[in-house]
Design a protein around this motif. Structure first.
Motif, mmCIF file in Angstrom:
data_model
loop_
_atom_site.group_PDB
_atom_site.id
_atom_site.type_symbol
_atom_site.label_atom_id
_atom_site.label_comp_id
_atom_site.label_asym_id
_atom_site.label_seq_id
_atom_site.Cartn_x
_atom_site.Cartn_y
_atom_site.Cartn_z
ATOM 1 N N MET A 1 7.542 -18.863 8.346
ATOM 2 C CA MET A 1 8.715 -19.087 7.630
ATOM 3 C C MET A 1 9.069 -17.650 7.311
ATOM 4 O O MET A 1 8.305 -16.828 6.940
ATOM 5 N N ALA A 2 10.344 -17.390 7.159
ATOM 6 C CA ALA A 2 11.039 -16.145 6.810
ATOM 7 C C ALA A 2 10.601 -15.865 5.307
ATOM 8 O O ALA A 2 10.408 -16.590 4.658
ATOM 9 N N GLU A 3 10.566 -14.430 4.987
ATOM 10 C CA GLU A 3 10.329 -13.868 3.770
ATOM 11 C C GLU A 3 11.215 -14.498 2.670
ATOM 12 O O GLU A 3 12.341 -14.471 2.942
ATOM 13 N N GLN A 4 10.583 -15.018 1.756
ATOM 14 C CA GLN A 4 11.345 -15.512 0.457
ATOM 15 C C GLN A 4 12.123 -14.510 -0.109
ATOM 16 O O GLN A 4 13.435 -14.644 -0.871
ATOM 17 N N ASP A 5 11.625 -13.301 -0.246
ATOM 18 C CA ASP A 5 12.326 -12.268 -1.392
ATOM 19 C C ASP A 5 13.243 -11.221 -0.561
ATOM 20 O O ASP A 5 13.888 -10.695 -1.074
ATOM 21 N N ALA A 6 13.218 -11.287 0.654
ATOM 22 C CA ALA A 6 13.868 -10.324 1.529
ATOM 23 C C ALA A 6 15.473 -10.958 1.710
ATOM 24 O O ALA A 6 15.582 -12.216 1.862
ATOM 25 N N ALA A 7 16.416 -9.992 1.735
ATOM 26 C CA ALA A 7 17.779 -10.498 2.080
ATOM 27 C C ALA A 7 17.774 -10.611 3.503
ATOM 28 O O ALA A 7 17.757 -9.413 4.172
ATOM 29 N N THR A 45 17.013 -12.781 23.416
ATOM 30 C CA THR A 45 16.833 -12.443 21.937
ATOM 31 C C THR A 45 15.371 -11.658 21.562
ATOM 32 O O THR A 45 14.577 -11.599 22.294
ATOM 33 N N GLU A 46 15.630 -10.796 20.519
ATOM 34 C CA GLU A 46 14.607 -9.868 20.505
ATOM 35 C C GLU A 46 14.415 -9.575 18.780
ATOM 36 O O GLU A 46 15.227 -9.402 18.058
ATOM 37 N N VAL A 47 13.193 -9.909 18.408
ATOM 38 C CA VAL A 47 12.862 -9.469 16.874
ATOM 39 C C VAL A 47 11.806 -8.020 17.103
ATOM 40 O O VAL A 47 10.918 -8.266 17.681
ATOM 41 N N PHE A 48 12.338 -7.182 16.364
ATOM 42 C CA PHE A 48 11.455 -5.702 16.713
ATOM 43 C C PHE A 48 10.120 -6.088 16.091
ATOM 44 O O PHE A 48 10.094 -6.621 15.101
ATOM 45 N N ASP A 49 9.367 -5.463 16.572
ATOM 46 C CA ASP A 49 7.779 -5.598 16.283
ATOM 47 C C ASP A 49 7.534 -5.447 14.668
ATOM 48 O O ASP A 49 6.692 -5.999 14.258
ATOM 49 N N ALA A 50 8.108 -4.381 13.970
ATOM 50 C CA ALA A 50 7.777 -4.317 12.513
ATOM 51 C C ALA A 50 8.457 -5.533 12.031
ATOM 52 O O ALA A 50 7.715 -5.614 10.680
ATOM 53 N N PHE A 51 9.080 -6.608 12.358
ATOM 54 C CA PHE A 51 9.540 -7.611 11.741
ATOM 55 C C PHE A 51 8.926 -8.955 12.169
ATOM 56 O O PHE A 51 9.377 -9.990 11.899
ATOM 57 N N GLY A 52 8.094 -8.858 13.228
ATOM 58 C CA GLY A 52 7.394 -9.823 13.764
ATOM 59 C C GLY A 52 6.534 -10.710 12.980
ATOM 60 O O GLY A 52 5.971 -10.045 11.899
ATOM 61 N N GLY A 53 6.410 -12.033 13.658
ATOM 62 C CA GLY A 53 5.236 -13.052 12.707
ATOM 63 C C GLY A 53 5.952 -13.354 11.283
ATOM 64 O O GLY A 53 5.048 -13.896 10.581
ATOM 65 N N LEU A 56 11.244 -14.745 11.942
ATOM 66 C CA LEU A 56 12.698 -14.714 11.761
ATOM 67 C C LEU A 56 13.428 -14.779 13.105
ATOM 68 O O LEU A 56 14.595 -14.808 13.049
ATOM 69 N N GLY A 57 12.773 -14.779 13.939
ATOM 70 C CA GLY A 57 13.111 -15.224 15.305
ATOM 71 C C GLY A 57 13.884 -16.615 15.260
ATOM 72 O O GLY A 57 14.961 -17.136 15.880
ATOM 73 N N SER A 58 13.348 -17.667 14.478
ATOM 74 C CA SER A 58 13.785 -18.780 14.280
ATOM 75 C C SER A 58 15.030 -18.934 13.540
ATOM 76 O O SER A 58 15.834 -19.640 13.782
ATOM 77 N N VAL A 59 14.976 -17.991 12.482
ATOM 78 C CA VAL A 59 16.137 -17.926 11.575
ATOM 79 C C VAL A 59 17.226 -17.189 12.165
ATOM 80 O O VAL A 59 18.412 -17.826 12.260
ATOM 81 N N LEU A 60 17.052 -16.318 13.295
ATOM 82 C CA LEU A 60 17.934 -15.709 14.139
ATOM 83 C C LEU A 60 18.689 -16.840 15.033
ATOM 84 O O LEU A 60 20.152 -17.052 15.049
ATOM 85 N N ALA A 61 17.861 -17.473 15.541
ATOM 86 C CA ALA A 61 18.327 -18.575 16.688
ATOM 87 C C ALA A 61 19.121 -19.653 15.846
ATOM 88 O O ALA A 61 20.102 -19.950 16.354
ATOM 89 N N GLU A 62 18.736 -20.238 14.903
ATOM 90 C CA GLU A 62 19.336 -21.308 14.281
ATOM 91 C C GLU A 62 20.550 -20.841 13.855
ATOM 92 O O GLU A 62 21.692 -21.517 13.784
ATOM 93 N N ARG A 63 20.695 -19.504 13.109
ATOM 94 C CA ARG A 63 22.000 -19.133 12.595
ATOM 95 C C ARG A 63 23.028 -18.836 13.451
ATOM 96 O O ARG A 63 24.109 -19.210 13.540
ATOM 97 N N ALA A 64 22.454 -18.302 14.719
ATOM 98 C CA ALA A 64 23.394 -17.835 16.027
ATOM 99 C C ALA A 64 24.031 -19.235 16.721
ATOM 100 O O ALA A 64 25.176 -19.275 16.886
ATOM 101 N N LEU A 65 23.229 -20.098 16.891
ATOM 102 C CA LEU A 65 23.268 -21.214 17.449
ATOM 103 C C LEU A 65 24.396 -22.246 16.538
ATOM 104 O O LEU A 65 25.377 -22.666 16.972
#
Length: 102
Positions: A1-7, A45-53, A56-65
């Motif tokens: 799940m994507a971080e709750q506190d991050a924008a 599709t790519e999520v940079f290593d510093a943001f992996g795990g 966020l990839g699923s957030v990106l995919a869902e919103r882009a689609l």
């Protein structure tokens, strides 16, 4: 799940043909696409290593689609990540054209 506190934001950057994922204003990844004949083909599709795990990839995919669907585009999943996402989330199935389909 994507971080709750991050924008976390996703926007379409038409000038570079990609959806960009930002976390607290920092570019965290992207989903590249090509558009032609009413179709949006997702190519990479790519999520940079510093943001992996962080999911966020699923957030990106869902919103882009979702944005492509809102623009009444047919979705072509050339990218393996987008293809897997679509197979796990059938809510987009009516908009998907598999590679090789006319």
């Amino acid at each position: 799940m994507a971080e709750q506190d991050a924008a976390v934001e996703v926007h379409r950057a038409e000038q570079v043909n990609r959806y960009e994922l930002t976390v607290d204003g920092e570019l965290a990844g992207f989903a590249a696409y090509e558009e032609r004949d009413g179709r949006t083909s997702f190519t990479h599709t790519e999520v940079f290593d510093a943001f992996g795990g962080r999911g966020l990839g699923s957030v990106l995919a869902e919103r882009a689609l979702a944005e492509a669907a809102e623009r009444d585009r047919e979705i072509v999943p050339l990218c393996p990540f987008i293809d897997r996402y679509l197979r796990r989330h059938p809510d987009f199935s009516g908009r998907v054209a598999r590679p090789g389909q006319a």
